[in-house]
Design an enzyme around this catalytic site. Structure first.
Site: not given
Ligand SMILES: *Cc1c(COP(=O)(O)O)cnc(C)c1O
Length: 387
Positions: A53, A105, A177, A202
């Site tokens: 961890r 988001y 982000d 993504k």
């Molecule tokens: C998908 C997404 C998240 C969250 O990520 P997960 O991997 O689904 O937990 C946060 N910010 C943005 C802009 C996203 O597209």
């Protein structure tokens, strides 16, 4: 001389398993590491290996690779994008105030308002595309400014350099982000952000086979604070997922160029189509964020949204008749996806709020993949015939 993006993405700080010299960094599928003497863990890649961890070499390889592509000093990897968001929230304390962009988001919005607000953190959501709104919002004491650009699903663009400067002058730190752009297209740390966040689910992994997250920073102090929470709250990804993101990162530049080429071709097609009433794409000179995007991004990304004449009924027929685009949530993978914000990603947002921020009932969002652009356009053309 500093190496180019693709070289750094492929070589990933030169990590090799010292014992085997394997060209591909191995998966350390282990929960713990043996010690020769009590309290003397083995040192490997500059980290002390005691319990997985706290440290796992496959995760270290990923964290360094992520830092390399974002051109950051330090990286941390997480079990999901939202685990990275939770890590940041867990460094805050009761009474701290977060000013976030209005079209955040949905998952971050839900965590802020339904998990952390009840612990006494304060959240305000402001139109950060207008820096005067942000300037007014940080007149009240502010701990953290939370930005996301381009935003979801209208691709609104916030001036990162301007917004992070306003945060700094107000004594707040800032986080961007960067999921929609990827580090290939936009590097917020260079524009003044203290921390960058990614959902590696993504573009960074890119193949829709992993859920993961990341935080990157140049500040050793911030990294220590975040790393403490990563371990203390157990927000870590497993080694197999780390391995897959390490692999995905190597082709990020190639994929992003193709994603962007395709998105530009699709946007041009949609803009000239008689059944399409509006296209939201930062690469379009008429998009309100175009000039700022041109300044702070390498290219305009591969996310775009559009509306068709006839509203929801027409849009539904288009979505049902697409064959190459999969109707699914998520984005940023090699496969093209189509999403209906009103009933899918933004279904939890009340209709009046949704409409007031400009997300129409019939809005359709596309995540453009790396297929052949002509095939994507042919598919959209046949689906639009049914509108
Ligand atoms: C998908 C997404 C998240 C969250 O990520 P997960 O991997 O689904 O937990 C946060 N910010 C943005 C802009 C996203 O597209």
């Amino acid at each position: 001389m500093a190496k180019g993006f693709s070289t750094r993405a492929v070589h990933q700080r030169g990590h090799k398993d010292a014992a085997s010299q394997a060209v591909t960094f191995p998966i350390f599928q282990t929960s713990t590491f043996g010690q020769a003497t009590p309290g003397q863990p083995t040192e490997y890649m500059g980290r002390k290996l005691s319990y997985a961890r706290s440290e796992n070499p496959t995760r270290t390889a990923l964290e360094d690779a992520l830092a390399e592509v974002e051109d950051a000093q330090h990286g941390l990897a997480f079990a999901s994008g939202l685990a990275a968001v939770a890590c940041v929230m867990n460094t805050l304390k009761t009474g701290d105030r977060v000013v976030a962009c209005a079209d955040l988001y949905g998952g971050s919005y839900r965590m802020f308002t339904r998990v952390y607000a009840k612990l006494g953190l304060e959240f305000d959501f402001v139109e950060t595309t207008n820096l005067d709104c942000l300037r007014a919002a940080v007149e009240k004491p502010t701990t953290l400014v939370w930005l996301e650009t381009p935003s979801n699903p209208l691709l609104n663009v916030t001036d990162i350099a301007g917004a992070t400067e306003i945060a700094r002058q107000a004594g707040a730190w800032s986080i961007v982000d960067n999921t929609f752009a990827s580090p290939y297209l936009q590097q917020p740390l260079k524009l003044g952000a203290d921390v960058v966040l990614h959902s590696t689910t993504k573009y960074l992994n890119g193949h829709s086979d992993v859920i993961g997250g990341a935080l990157l920073t140049d500040s050793r102090e911030k990294w220590d604070e975040l790393k403490f929470v990563q371990n203390a709250c157990g927000l870590i990804p497993g080694p197999q997922d780390c391995y897959l993101v390490v692999r995905g990162l190597k082709t990020l530049a190639l994929r992003m160029e193709r994603h962007c080429d395709n998105a530009e071709a699709v946007a041009a097609f949609l803009e000239s189509h008689p059944k399409v009433s509006r296209v939201y794409f930062p690469g379009d000179a008429a998009h309100p964020g175009h000039a700022v995007a041109a300044r702070q991004m390498r290219r305009f990304g591969a996310m775009l949204s559009f509306e068709v004449h006839g509203g929801l009924d027409s849009a539904r027929r288009v979505m049902e008749n697409l064959r190459l685009f999969t109707l699914a949530e998520s984005l940023g993978c090699v496969v093209s996806l189509v999403n209906h914000p009103a009933s899918m990603t933004h279904a939890s947002v009340p209709r009046d709020v949704r409409l007031s921020v400009g997300i129409a009932d019939g809005l359709v969002r596309l995540s453009i993949g790396i297929e052949d652009a002509e095939d994507l356009i042919d598919d959209l053309a046949q689906a639009l015939e049914t509108a």
